[in-house]
Enzyme design. Structure first.
Site, short mmCIF file in Angstrom:
data_model
loop_
_atom_site.label_atom_id
_atom_site.label_comp_id
_atom_site.label_asym_id
_atom_site.label_seq_id
_atom_site.Cartn_x
_atom_site.Cartn_y
_atom_site.Cartn_z
N ARG A 282 0.86 -1.18 0.00
CA ARG A 282 0.00 0.00 0.00
C ARG A 282 0.89 1.23 0.00
NH1 ARG A 282 -3.20 -3.09 -1.39
NH2 ARG A 282 -5.31 -3.51 -0.61
N GLU B 237 -3.48 6.88 -4.42
CA GLU B 237 -3.39 5.77 -5.36
C GLU B 237 -3.09 6.24 -6.79
OE1 GLU B 237 -3.67 1.62 -6.40
OE2 GLU B 237 -3.59 2.60 -4.45
N HIS C 160 -1.35 -0.53 -10.09
CA HIS C 160 -1.90 -1.51 -9.14
C HIS C 160 -2.31 -2.79 -9.89
CE1 HIS C 160 -4.00 -1.71 -4.95
NE2 HIS C 160 -3.42 -2.86 -5.27
#
Length: 339
Positions: A250, A278, A297
């Site tokens: 993360r 993100e 991701h």
């Protein structure tokens, strides 16, 4: 345990719109229909919505088979599912939809986190090997110079022989990475405050020592209050020049403002599948730095890799029907230290 071996529980699929089409093949739906009383094409996108078909199926469901986008199972939702005994999650973390009410109810929970760990570990192995060979840099230079060997003098410090790899976190993914690294000529360091006996072939060290000794640092710790910013200014400063930082966990685990100066100067390299936020701001140097590989991701399951998670989840349905324990049961205490 169930009194008979041919028990076919009632099952309802619950996940976000479109997720089931990516997760389940026709063969998966056919097998589910054999293992459980279910309409394999009825998918509950919102367990709180006034949908009579979903409400009727939820009232009878003994199992919920969930995936990304599943409705949080609050006390109010559980009140509409009086027969519910188990939640089988065809993805990784269950923290997004398993609430305290589920544990208070005594529900059994399992997840496909083990299946999701494999593609992340595979991505990490590829990233480590490419980092050692400086594949990103060599590809750029090759395109710039367009000669076959004039630039190879730059590569004298490259290579994967006897590199030191630091693995941060003995999670499912971290341990899988260690397993994949064993055939190579690497020294493997491991940091995890909850581990007292390291996996074979690894040396257990403190985080600061790991950062100071490693040529690649790969992060596999869960996102918890205690891990926020765990790779901070001190750890980054301790990394030797040329170290590659890999983050597939993360973004919040890395102090990004502290990292950026090391990347902008070229002192460190990074392979980042996650960032904080993100999606980096459009003006972030992460988009254009030549020593940074930024991916959206994608390390976890995607494409046909989702079918591996479906396979594991459906095997858990079969185990439940046979009255056997889940292979990957999740307990409330597990969530204090896992994603």
């Amino acid at each position: 345990m169930h009194p008979t071996t041919d028990h076919r529980p009632s099952l309802l699929l619950a996940m976000g719109p479109g997720v089931d089409d990516r997760l389940l093949t026709d063969a998966h739906r056919t097998r589910l229909a054999r293992l459980a009383h279910t309409d394999p094409h009825l998918v509950a996108h919102d367990l709180t919505a006034p949908d009579t078909r979903v409400a009727a199926a939820l009232a009878e469901a003994e199992i919920l088979l969930t995936c990304w986008g599943a409705t949080p199972l609050t006390a109010e939702v559980l009140a509409r599912a009086p027969k519910l005994k188990a939640v089988i999650h065809a993805a990784g973390s269950v923290k997004h939809h398993i609430t305290d009410a589920c544990w208070e109810r005594g529900l059994r929970v399992t997840s496909a986190a083990a299946a999701n760990a494999l593609p992340v570990a595979e991505y990490t192995l590829a990233a480590i090997l490419f980092a050692g060979k400086r594949v990103l840099r060599s590809a750029q230079r090759y395109g710039e110079l367009r000669t076959d060997d004039a630039w190879l003098t730059e590569s004298t410090a490259w290579g994967n022989y006897r590199r030191t790899i630091g693995v941060v976190g003995a999670s499912r993914i971290g341990r899988r990475v260690v397993e994949l690294l064993r055939p190579f000529d690497f020294e493997i360091l491991l940091y995890d405050p909850y581990v007292t006996t390291p996996p074979p072939g690894t040396e257990l060290v403190g985080l600061d020592e790991l950062c100071a000794r490693s040529t690649v640092v790969s992060i596999h710790a869960p996102q918890l209050p205690s891990t926020h910013g765990m790779i901070g200014a001190a750890q980054l400063a301790a990394m030797p020049d040329g170290t590659t930082l890999i983050n597939t966990a993360r973004g919040s685990l890395v102090d990004e403002p502290a990292l950026l100066p090391h990347l902008v100067s070229g002192r460190l390299h990074a392979i980042l599948d996650v960032t904080d936020p993100e999606l980096p701001p459009s003006e972030s140097p992460l988009w254009t730095l030549p020593n940074v590989l930024l991916t959206p991701h994608v390390a976890g399951s995607l494409g046909n890799e989702l079918h591996r998670m479906a396979d594991q989840a459906i095997e858990e349905v079969a185990r439940y029907g046979r009255g056997e324990p889940f292979a990957e049961e999740v307990r409330a205490s597990d969530l204090q230290r896992s994603a």
